[in-house]
Every structure is written in structure tokens, then in C-alpha cells.
Design an enzyme around this catalytic site. Structure first.
Site, short mmCIF file in Angstrom:
data_model
loop_
_atom_site.label_atom_id
_atom_site.label_comp_id
_atom_site.label_asym_id
_atom_site.label_seq_id
_atom_site.Cartn_x
_atom_site.Cartn_y
_atom_site.Cartn_z
N SER A 172 0.83 -1.21 0.00
CA SER A 172 0.00 0.00 0.00
C SER A 172 0.86 1.26 0.00
O SER A 172 2.02 1.24 0.43
CB SER A 172 -0.90 0.02 1.25
OG SER A 172 -1.60 -1.19 1.38
N1 SAH Z 1 -0.47 -4.72 4.27
C1 SAH Z 1 0.14 -5.19 3.06
C2 SAH Z 1 -0.75 -4.93 1.86
C3 SAH Z 1 -0.82 -6.10 0.94
S1 SAH Z 1 -2.08 -6.05 -0.27
C4 SAH Z 1 1.54 -4.62 2.91
O1 SAH Z 1 1.95 -3.83 3.74
O2 SAH Z 1 2.23 -5.04 1.99
C5 SAH Z 1 -3.40 -6.92 0.49
C6 SAH Z 1 -3.18 -8.36 0.82
O3 SAH Z 1 -4.42 -8.91 1.28
C7 SAH Z 1 -2.74 -9.26 -0.33
O4 SAH Z 1 -1.51 -9.84 -0.03
C8 SAH Z 1 -3.85 -10.32 -0.43
O5 SAH Z 1 -3.38 -11.62 -0.75
C9 SAH Z 1 -4.41 -10.27 0.98
N2 SAH Z 1 -5.76 -10.84 1.13
C10 SAH Z 1 -6.86 -10.71 0.32
N3 SAH Z 1 -7.90 -11.39 0.82
C11 SAH Z 1 -7.46 -11.98 1.98
C12 SAH Z 1 -8.06 -12.84 2.95
N4 SAH Z 1 -9.33 -13.26 2.86
N5 SAH Z 1 -7.31 -13.26 3.99
C13 SAH Z 1 -6.00 -12.86 4.12
N6 SAH Z 1 -5.38 -12.06 3.25
C14 SAH Z 1 -6.10 -11.62 2.18
#
Ligand code: SAH
Length: 204
Positions: free
Chosen positions: A51
Site C-alpha cells: 500500500s
Molecule cells: N499490508 C500489506 C498490503 C498487501 S495487499 C503490505 O503492507 O504489503 C493486500 C493483501 O491482502 C494481499 O496480499 C492479499 O493476498 C491479501 N488478502 C486478500 N484477501 C485476503 C483474505 N481473505 N485473507 C487474508 N489475506 C487476504
């Protein structure tokens, strides 16, 4: 980056300190290191993105709001590369972070290992179910947005706790939603439009 965040309106000293302490370049691919401190989301593999710093800071500020820092136990849905979990570790006594893509869960584990944060717990699981073992949570933060907020998140939020998540609020429109749990129930506010990756069920 921190100076820019402050200019953009992030005012919480605790959040600015957490953003300053967390080295974002440690969480991105070596080819993208020179962009690590720009206010942009970047690819982290598996079709996902880290993000934007501004969005991470904004959501953390909403979580902290009137609460004293450190927050108690915090649940993060969507570990991704582990960057936001590291930021949260500066603001909370315990961080439980869930990721549904095994490859990313493992990458985050490698990224965070060097930082030695014993109070950050990475869990490979479907975040739609929350994580009952750590509940109730003082704060819940999601990095992926669905059509509704899963009931498990509301159930696992402590009284006095706050949830911040992206959610679909209309056709093709996603916005940040804040839910506060009080002794008498839940209050919900819809804030600005955002663009997060989709919340998906199951693990891969
Ligand atoms: N906080 C992260 C942002 C990653 S993007 C960072 O700092 O890099 C969002 C993430 O949510 C992705 O990796 C995706 O795989 C995850 N995601 C989506 N649906 C999900 C679920 N039901 N349970 C766990 N993770 C999920």
C-alpha cells in the site's frame, strides 16, 4: 517521506514516528528500492501490491484516533510483504497478521525475521474468518476490500475497539469504512474513496 506525510495532513506523532522507524525499502523487490520512499503502491508479486505510505499512515491514524498508544492486540487482514505489520508493531502490544497467499506469507516472514519483532505473529489463513485465538482486538485493519465486512471481524472487535477497512459502497466504488464498537452496539462511518486489492476467500 515522513515530512511529506505530515504535509499531507498526518498529524499523529506516534504514527509519524512509526512511519519513520519502518524502512520501506526492506519490503520491496531490489529493482524497486529507489522508489520505496515515494508515495506510490508497488508490486510485491502474486498480483498484489504494497500500500501507499499515505494510505498506511491514514489508516493507522484512524486506528489510533483517541486511544492511547500502544494499542492492545491488533488484527491485520492481508499481510502482503509485511510492511504494514511492521508499522503496526510500533503502535500495538501484539500484532496478528493474516495472509491467504502462502508465497506472500513466507516472503513476509523472511522480510520481518531480520527486524526481530517477537510481538508480530504471521498466520497463513483466510482472513475472512478473522483470528479467534487472539480476540478480542483493540483494532482491526484490512488491506483488502470486499462487498461487506465479514461478521467474524465485528465479533472479534473488543468493546471500545475500532475497525478500519476498505469496502465496496456502491457499484465500482470502494471507500474506507470505520466501525466503532461501543457497549451498546456498532457505529459505522464511510470515509473517502480508496483503491485496494479485492478481499478473497480461501487460501492458495
Ligand atoms: N499490508 C500489506 C498490503 C498487501 S495487499 C503490505 O503492507 O504489503 C493486500 C493483501 O491482502 C494481499 O496480499 C492479499 O493476498 C491479501 N488478502 C486478500 N484477501 C485476503 C483474505 N481473505 N485473507 C487474508 N489475506 C487476504
Amino acid at each position: 517521506m515522513v515530512h511529506k506525510l505530515a504535509q499531507q495532513g498526518v498529524s499523529s506523532p506516534e504514527v509519524l514516528r512509526a512511519m519513520g522507524l519502518t524502512q520501506r525499502h526492506l519490503f520491496v523487490d531490489s529493482a524497486l528500492v529507489n522508489q520505496a520512499y515515494e508515495d506510490t503502491s508497488l508490486p510485491i508479486g502474486f498480483g498484489q501490491t504494497i500500500s501507499k505510505p499515505n494510505v498506511v499512515a491514514r489508516m493507522c491514524e484512524l486506528l489510533v484516533h483517541e486511544s492511547s498508544v500502544p494499542l492492545g492486540r491488533v488484527l491485520e487482514i492481508g499481510t502482503g510483504c509485511g510492511y504494514q505489520a511492521a508499522v503496526l508493531s510500533c503502535l500495538a502490544t501484539e500484532v496478528y497478521s493474516l495472509e491467504r497467499i502462502r508465497g506472500l506469507h513466507e516472503r513476509a516472514r523472511v522480510n520481518l525475521r531480520a527486524l526481530r519483532l517477537p510481538h508480530v505473529h504471521l498466520i497463513f489463513a483466510d482472513g475472512m474468518q478473522g483470528y479467534a485465538a487472539g480476540a478480542p482486538y483493540a483494532a482491526i485493519i484490512a488491506a483488502a476490500g470486499g462487498e461487506a465486512l465479514p461478521q467474524a471481524w465485528l465479533d472479534q472487535l473488543a468493546v471500545g475497539g475500532r475497525l478500519v477497512a476498505p469496502m465496496q459502497t456502491g457499484p465500482g466504488v470502494q471507500a474506507l469504512v470505520v466501525v466503532d464498537r461501543t457497549a451498546s452496539g456498532f457505529t459505522r462511518s464511510i470515509l473517502e474513496p480508496v483503491m485496494f486489492v479485492p478481499l478473497k476467500s480461501g487460501v492458495v
